[in-house]
Design a protein around this motif. Structure first.
Motif, PDB file in Angstrom:
ATOM      1  N   VAL A   1       0.934  -1.326   0.131  1.00 38.30           N
ATOM      2  CA  VAL A   1       0.207  -0.024   0.081  1.00 38.30           C
ATOM      3  C   VAL A   1       0.921   1.140  -0.089  1.00 38.30           C
ATOM      4  O   VAL A   1       0.463   2.124   0.312  1.00 38.30           O
ATOM      5  CB  VAL A   1      -1.134   0.003   1.118  1.00 38.30           C
ATOM      6  CG1 VAL A   1      -1.897  -1.180   0.936  1.00 38.30           C
ATOM      7  CG2 VAL A   1      -0.259  -0.160   2.574  1.00 38.30           C
ATOM      8  N   LEU A   2       2.321   1.201  -0.324  1.00 45.51           N
ATOM      9  CA  LEU A   2       3.196   2.399  -0.574  1.00 45.51           C
ATOM     10  C   LEU A   2       3.053   3.081   0.729  1.00 45.51           C
ATOM     11  O   LEU A   2       2.939   4.544   0.530  1.00 45.51           O
ATOM     12  CB  LEU A   2       2.547   3.106  -1.630  1.00 45.51           C
ATOM     13  CG  LEU A   2       3.066   2.322  -3.106  1.00 45.51           C
ATOM     14  CD1 LEU A   2       2.137   1.196  -3.374  1.00 45.51           C
ATOM     15  CD2 LEU A   2       2.657   3.607  -4.331  1.00 45.51           C
ATOM     16  N   PHE A   3       3.171   2.621   1.895  1.00 43.64           N
ATOM     17  CA  PHE A   3       3.406   3.560   2.989  1.00 43.64           C
ATOM     18  C   PHE A   3       2.115   4.058   3.478  1.00 43.64           C
ATOM     19  O   PHE A   3       1.770   4.761   4.379  1.00 43.64           O
ATOM     20  CB  PHE A   3       4.333   4.514   3.109  1.00 43.64           C
ATOM     21  CG  PHE A   3       5.712   4.170   3.488  1.00 43.64           C
ATOM     22  CD1 PHE A   3       5.892   3.787   4.847  1.00 43.64           C
ATOM     23  CD2 PHE A   3       6.855   4.263   2.767  1.00 43.64           C
ATOM     24  CE1 PHE A   3       6.985   3.588   5.258  1.00 43.64           C
ATOM     25  CE2 PHE A   3       8.194   3.996   3.325  1.00 43.64           C
ATOM     26  CZ  PHE A   3       8.092   3.378   4.797  1.00 43.64           C
ATOM     27  N   ARG A   4       0.718   3.943   2.769  1.00 41.28           N
ATOM     28  CA  ARG A   4      -0.373   4.727   3.209  1.00 41.28           C
ATOM     29  C   ARG A   4      -0.873   4.325   4.555  1.00 41.28           C
ATOM     30  O   ARG A   4      -1.436   5.434   5.180  1.00 41.28           O
ATOM     31  CB  ARG A   4      -1.528   4.213   1.947  1.00 41.28           C
ATOM     32  CG  ARG A   4      -2.766   5.041   2.147  1.00 41.28           C
ATOM     33  CD  ARG A   4      -2.584   6.293   1.947  1.00 41.28           C
ATOM     34  NE  ARG A   4      -3.972   7.175   2.555  1.00 41.28           N
ATOM     35  CZ  ARG A   4      -3.996   7.736   3.763  1.00 41.28           C
ATOM     36  NH1 ARG A   4      -2.794   7.471   4.544  1.00 41.28           N
ATOM     37  NH2 ARG A   4      -5.023   8.461   4.134  1.00 41.28           N
ATOM     38  N   ARG A   5      -0.738   3.287   5.247  1.00 37.58           N
ATOM     39  CA  ARG A   5      -1.147   3.144   6.462  1.00 37.58           C
ATOM     40  C   ARG A   5      -0.283   3.594   7.477  1.00 37.58           C
ATOM     41  O   ARG A   5      -0.692   3.806   8.705  1.00 37.58           O
ATOM     42  CB  ARG A   5      -1.334   1.441   6.735  1.00 37.58           C
ATOM     43  CG  ARG A   5      -2.467   0.976   5.855  1.00 37.58           C
ATOM     44  CD  ARG A   5      -3.232  -0.139   6.211  1.00 37.58           C
ATOM     45  NE  ARG A   5      -4.072  -0.792   5.291  1.00 37.58           N
ATOM     46  CZ  ARG A   5      -4.455  -1.824   5.316  1.00 37.58           C
ATOM     47  NH1 ARG A   5      -4.147  -2.951   6.210  1.00 37.58           N
ATOM     48  NH2 ARG A   5      -5.370  -2.494   4.367  1.00 37.58           N
ATOM     49  N   GLU A   6       1.179   3.882   7.024  1.00 39.31           N
ATOM     50  CA  GLU A   6       2.116   4.512   8.203  1.00 39.31           C
ATOM     51  C   GLU A   6       2.069   5.988   8.068  1.00 39.31           C
ATOM     52  O   GLU A   6       2.598   6.440   9.168  1.00 39.31           O
ATOM     53  CB  GLU A   6       3.298   3.631   7.647  1.00 39.31           C
ATOM     54  CG  GLU A   6       3.738   2.456   8.065  1.00 39.31           C
ATOM     55  CD  GLU A   6       2.942   1.133   7.071  1.00 39.31           C
ATOM     56  OE1 GLU A   6       2.368   0.151   7.726  1.00 39.31           O
ATOM     57  OE2 GLU A   6       2.835   1.685   5.976  1.00 39.31           O
ATOM     58  N   LEU A   7       1.719   6.585   7.163  1.00 44.21           N
ATOM     59  CA  LEU A   7       1.683   7.810   7.022  1.00 44.21           C
ATOM     60  C   LEU A   7       0.384   8.517   7.012  1.00 44.21           C
ATOM     61  O   LEU A   7      -0.401   7.868   6.717  1.00 44.21           O
ATOM     62  CB  LEU A   7       2.498   8.117   5.677  1.00 44.21           C
ATOM     63  CG  LEU A   7       3.892   7.769   5.390  1.00 44.21           C
ATOM     64  CD1 LEU A   7       4.286   8.016   4.005  1.00 44.21           C
ATOM     65  CD2 LEU A   7       4.632   8.334   6.548  1.00 44.21           C
ATOM     66  N   THR A   8       0.548   9.946   7.480  1.00 43.07           N
ATOM     67  CA  THR A   8      -1.029  10.612   7.276  1.00 43.07           C
ATOM     68  C   THR A   8      -1.196  10.805   5.993  1.00 43.07           C
ATOM     69  O   THR A   8      -0.457  10.705   4.933  1.00 43.07           O
ATOM     70  CB  THR A   8      -0.512  12.087   8.078  1.00 43.07           C
ATOM     71  OG1 THR A   8       0.092  12.902   7.604  1.00 43.07           O
ATOM     72  CG2 THR A   8      -0.417  11.726   9.563  1.00 43.07           C
ATOM     73  N   PHE A   9      -2.419  11.468   5.740  1.00 45.26           N
ATOM     74  CA  PHE A   9      -2.708  11.662   4.361  1.00 45.26           C
ATOM     75  C   PHE A   9      -1.670  12.705   3.694  1.00 45.26           C
ATOM     76  O   PHE A   9      -1.250  12.459   2.566  1.00 45.26           O
ATOM     77  CB  PHE A   9      -4.496  12.509   4.319  1.00 45.26           C
ATOM     78  CG  PHE A   9      -4.514  12.787   3.134  1.00 45.26           C
ATOM     79  CD1 PHE A   9      -5.201  12.151   1.813  1.00 45.26           C
ATOM     80  CD2 PHE A   9      -4.413  14.301   2.696  1.00 45.26           C
ATOM     81  CE1 PHE A   9      -5.359  12.543   0.769  1.00 45.26           C
ATOM     82  CE2 PHE A   9      -4.807  14.584   1.378  1.00 45.26           C
ATOM     83  CZ  PHE A   9      -5.314  13.786   0.363  1.00 45.26           C
ATOM     84  N   GLU A  10      -1.537  13.891   4.367  1.00 44.80           N
ATOM     85  CA  GLU A  10      -0.600  14.590   3.800  1.00 44.80           C
ATOM     86  C   GLU A  10       0.983  14.132   3.499  1.00 44.80           C
ATOM     87  O   GLU A  10       1.443  14.326   2.498  1.00 44.80           O
ATOM     88  CB  GLU A  10      -0.371  15.870   4.824  1.00 44.80           C
ATOM     89  CG  GLU A  10      -1.713  16.577   5.031  1.00 44.80           C
ATOM     90  CD  GLU A  10      -2.700  16.259   5.788  1.00 44.80           C
ATOM     91  OE1 GLU A  10      -2.678  15.134   6.436  1.00 44.80           O
ATOM     92  OE2 GLU A  10      -3.925  16.736   5.814  1.00 44.80           O
TER      93      GLU A  10
END
Length: 210
Positions: A106-115
């Motif tokens: 998921v290309l870091f999506r769950r580790e990072l905030t939206f911004e």
């Protein structure tokens, strides 16, 4: 929120029809949600997602060939950069770096905030655009950019994330499950700018060795 969820479902259903070989897989909603957050028209969002999936669809193949290739690259980066950490991972039978599987999918999506996600993805896309424009390693050497463009910036960022926690992993973790729990608990704890700086440093030092 309900409208956003309805759009998400509708666009994912449309994509499953558009690409029946891949269909719908868990994790696609993570990739689509930032797109529909910034694009109001469903047709534009759909085709943007289709373009995105041209690069990401191999993450969802049943044979996992794409995922395995990327995990191997992450492993090689860690091995080249930090042999001590790599030997510890070998000792734990974790040198395949399966513990970062979710980050890759998921290309870091769950580790990072939206911004933060949008920031990381835009830097990745800029690298990929530079490569398509012919700004490769030779050109990079002439114009002396900080780091040459790479198709694998995400993987360097993932390796950087692991390397930032090397002390913790070496001194406190004695199983791959413990490392996996650490990776899955990183949400909201990452500094995307530091991550990109560290990733670019890895690219500078290792791009011709991986």
């Amino acid at each position: 929120m309900i409208y956003h969820a309805a759009r998400l479902v509708g666009l994912l259903e449309a994509y499953a029809i558009y690409d029946p070989e891949i269909g719908y897989c868990q994790g696609m909603s993570d990739l689509l949600s930032p797109i529909i957050a910034v694009m109001e028209e469903d047709d534009a969002a759909f085709w943007c997602f289709v373009g995105f999936m041209r690069k990401a669809r191999h993450n969802f193949r049943l044979d996992e060939v794409g995922i395995k290739r990327q995990l191997k690259i992450v492993s090689q980066i860690i091995k080249r950069k930090d042999s001590h950490l790599y030997r510890h991972l070998q000792k734990l039978q974790a040198e395949d770096c399966f513990f970062v599987y979710r980050m890759v999918v998921v290309l870091f999506r769950r580790e990072l905030t939206f911004e933060q996600t949008v920031c990381l993805w835009e830097v990745m896309w800029a690298d990929q655009a530079a490569i398509r424009a012919g700004i490769g390693r030779t050109t990079w050497g002439k114009i002396r950019l900080h780091a040459p463009p790479t198709d694998d910036l995400l993987l360097y960022a993932i390796a950087a994330c692991v390397l930032q926690r090397r002390k913790l992993i070496i001194e406190k973790y004695s199983s791959m499950d413990e490392i996996l729990r650490e990776c899955n608990s990183m949400a909201g704890q990452l500094d995307v700018w530091r991550l990109l700086d560290d990733a670019h440093d890895l690219v500078v030092n290792l791009h011709d060795k991986i």
